[in-house]
Scaffold this active site. Sequence first.
Site, PDB file in Angstrom:
ATOM      1  N   HIS A 314       1.083  -1.140   0.576  1.00 11.11           N
ATOM      2  CA  HIS A 314      -0.505  -0.475  -0.102  1.00 11.11           C
ATOM      3  C   HIS A 314       0.660   1.657  -0.205  1.00 11.11           C
ATOM      4  CE1 HIS A 314      -3.682  -2.719   1.455  1.00 11.11           C
ATOM      5  NE2 HIS A 314      -2.174  -2.962   1.785  1.00 11.11           N
ATOM      6  N   GLU A 352      -3.783  -3.703  -4.164  1.00 10.21           N
ATOM      7  CA  GLU A 352      -5.549  -3.404  -4.086  1.00 10.21           C
ATOM      8  C   GLU A 352      -6.212  -2.199  -4.205  1.00 10.21           C
ATOM      9  OE1 GLU A 352      -6.631  -3.618  -1.272  1.00 10.21           O
ATOM     10  OE2 GLU A 352      -5.182  -4.248  -0.181  1.00 10.21           O
TER      11      GLU A 352
END
Length: 399
Positions: A314, A352
Amino acid sequence: MHWTPLLVLPDGARVSTARLPIGSTTIAVDDKQVLDFQALEQTAGLVLAAVGTPYEHENPVPKYAVVELSLPDGSNLTAADGGTSQSPSDAWAAIYALWTLFHEQEHIPITFSSAFNAKTRVELEEYVLLSGLARRALDPFVPHLFLERSTFWQGSGQGPLWDVVSRSWLQSTRAFRAASFPSSPSFTRTPTVIAAHPLRPPKPSPGECVYKRYCAPVSRTLALHALDVGDDAHMDAFHRFMNDELVNKGWGEAGSEEKHRAYAQAVWEDPHVLPVMMSWDGELMGYVEFTWIREDHVATYIPGGPLDYDRGLHALIGEKKFRGGLFSQCWMRSINHYMYLADPRTQRTFAEPKSQNKAMIHACSHADMLQETSFYFPYKHSVLVIGHRERFFKSDRLT
């Protein structure tokens, strides 16, 4: 001689090249000439699957000019008594220079000139072969060694075994082990995860530099430092980043310094996450969380399930001047590079991002992280992108 700057090594040494009157090129590390080279008219290709078939001599394997390596004039390595050894550190730096210049090739066929004495030649051959920087042809009648681009970028030739540490991309001494961290069963149980997985190695010390690499497209050095909650510079930047309007759209963590300190502390204490601050030439500009996928809540959404050493990320860029363009390509490729170097058993990397975050999805594509599927978390619609070790190192992504 007219010297042309080429790259900066992780220890700050500067590599440059100069054209010699005799037609060859010399490579220098700071003010020390370490190796000369020239491309010969002869070509060679690393033939593998075709050896022993009718296609052994007529096949699609690319052929490249053989590069002859020699020692700079006046080098004491040419002494008749065998000379002194050329350090693996200088040899690795010279090979780095070759891969910067010949980066579009998958292999560089090399040969040693008669300027090498037997002792130095044997030492260099052992270094490049035993470390995996080079390989021999399967055909025993091919005399050349072949430097491999993919093994170079995987960290071959680095580490204490070869006395190449300060110049390595991995900067933490904890990262170098005689073997991978052993596999031992462990278990995670949280409100969102129930998973069996291998025991993970201890985290680096807070503030420790874990990776450093010069990125030629932006002429800057990217460094990754483990987040230090006790470092005011880290926490001031972290707080500022999280309150940035664009960052908050993706992370949703805007708030007070106390909130952000508590968040950072909780992430640091989570054994499956390594929080890292990113900088360009020492200027803090972004933040990354590296995860172990098997014990992460995204594992449920991965088609076919996670592998033991899959890594996730992330990331955010908090400084506007470093967003997009070549900066985006360089840091995204570098953080993927770090994940593959950190454990050779990592075969896949994942991200994601929100499906609306087109900039992040585009940045991932520059590191060969391609869209696999999409899914709905309880709180967002995500695109799953996956990178593969073989695809990453076979492509020309790190020059």
